[in-house]
Scaffold this motif. Sequence first.
Motif, mmCIF file in Angstrom:
data_model
loop_
_atom_site.group_PDB
_atom_site.id
_atom_site.type_symbol
_atom_site.label_atom_id
_atom_site.label_comp_id
_atom_site.label_asym_id
_atom_site.label_seq_id
_atom_site.Cartn_x
_atom_site.Cartn_y
_atom_site.Cartn_z
ATOM 1 N N GLU A 174 -38.021 -39.266 -18.658
ATOM 2 C CA GLU A 174 -37.037 -40.343 -18.849
ATOM 3 C C GLU A 174 -36.435 -40.774 -17.509
ATOM 4 O O GLU A 174 -36.165 -41.964 -17.298
ATOM 5 N N ILE A 175 -36.233 -39.837 -16.589
ATOM 6 C CA ILE A 175 -35.669 -40.171 -15.275
ATOM 7 C C ILE A 175 -36.621 -41.090 -14.509
ATOM 8 O O ILE A 175 -36.191 -42.067 -13.891
ATOM 9 N N ALA A 176 -37.921 -40.790 -14.557
ATOM 10 C CA ALA A 176 -38.906 -41.651 -13.889
ATOM 11 C C ALA A 176 -38.823 -43.067 -14.454
ATOM 12 O O ALA A 176 -38.897 -44.060 -13.715
ATOM 13 N N ARG A 177 -38.650 -43.177 -15.756
ATOM 14 C CA ARG A 177 -38.517 -44.491 -16.393
ATOM 15 C C ARG A 177 -37.222 -45.176 -15.974
ATOM 16 O O ARG A 177 -37.208 -46.371 -15.662
ATOM 17 N N GLN A 178 -36.120 -44.425 -15.936
ATOM 18 C CA GLN A 178 -34.820 -45.004 -15.599
ATOM 19 C C GLN A 178 -34.780 -45.525 -14.155
ATOM 20 O O GLN A 178 -34.218 -46.585 -13.886
#
Length: 512
Positions: free
Chosen positions: A350-354
């Motif tokens: 999710e962090i990579a996406r954010q």
Amino acid sequence: MKTELIIRSNSSDIDFALLRDGRLVELNKETSDNKFSVGDIFLAKIGKVMTGLNAAFVNVGYPKDGFLHYHDLGPQVLSLSKFIKKVSTGKFKEFTLKNFRSEEDIDKNGSINDVLKSGQNLLVQIVKEPISTKGPRISSELSIAGRFLVLVPFSNRVSVSQKIIDNKEKERLKKLAKSIKPKGFGLILRTVAEGKRVAELDKDLQNSLDRWKTLCKRIANSNTPTKVLSELDRASSILRDVMNDSFTNIITNDESLKIEIKEYLQKIYPEKENIVKLHRSNVPIFEKYGIERQIKTSFGRTVSMSKGAYLVIEHTEALHVIDVNSGNRSNKAKNQEETALEVNLIAATEIARQLQLRDMGGIIVVDFIDMKTAENRQKLFQHLREVMSLDRTKHKILPPSKFGLVQITRQRVRPELEIKTREPNPNKDGEVEAPIVLIDKIEAELDRILNSDVQYVDVTLNVHPFIAAYLTKNMNSIRFKWFLRHKRWIKIIPRDAYQYLQHHFSYKKKNK
């Protein structure tokens, strides 16, 4: 992996949403008044030369002068200056550089006073858009990006993207590039050049050379500052950089934009021309593809994830801080270490996406849940590197510390995307998170309850009457979708005493 590009055109701007397997991973906006995009090239005038900073301030037409450091001049800046003087007269029209005699490269540890003078004209390229009170960051080491290669005037180097790992393929591409490289230009082979034939590379090279010639024609008799070459519009630049076989749809609500995109695809990827479609539904295009919902749930301070875990994203003057929380959850993991690893892997994805979605740049510090074993910390590090490999922006990730902290640097070239997700509170003054954010939190909590080791019965949700109506409206309601997913009927009770976003689950343990 299925990739889609959804384009919403309004009267003043255009929004681009990139979806991978239905999830929003990139959101861009192109406004009609943005005159300083990354990649734009200007004929500019040197202002103050600051010896102490070893840099110069350059007038590119923005209220704040652009900043040009000595290290951003490029080794061939003297050749560039000489070329500009010749072309500015209007008499020199040999734009191919075949017969142009280059000057010696500047000393990499030299002084800017020896190279630039106040009032001098120079070609510069925007490498970082104006952010806050700062003017644009610029470079005089010019490059013209194509689909498969980057053209670098006044250079003789040929290099290949580091993301191409196969050494044989690197050597093959280098040989092909050297066979077509025009005199006076360098070439950088991009990642998407892997496996391409010489004819495809040469066609792309000729397109870039045509853009270079267009730039040169505009220099003659031009006033400064003036833009002499624009970067491609956002639709074309996104397609140029990420277009591949995984693209299944490009959908827009604008007929003229559809035609422009099809014409561009005919040049760079003709076999994908037919995936461009016009949105004809009465439902707004971002509503139709679930983008509005994802925007509301992805840009708040708190971001919900699966199995009850969540992120808290804080912005400070110096850096961004992301805190990973497991939430109030139970799972089938044998111990706390396994739980921590499971949550951290979900969070890393999710962090990579954010980071890509919000276009966060600078220093990012992530506080993952502590893990005791070095093996698990390495698993997390490898997974984070893998999920961030799709991010086109230059970045660097350091391994997790013993405290569970991961430091990331990500290049900042344009202002960070910020979207307001809070709405007026109907109960009293102030603001609350949008209701759709609450629905995501409720669904995450419901998943945790129904997927736990303990079996529960009589699961009941108590919510404000407005939210209850939203969850139960229509035959195909959100509650009915919960029933199809969990094979359990959730009782929903409207509570007049509850505040707008207040909710509470009640349930009983199943008797054995």
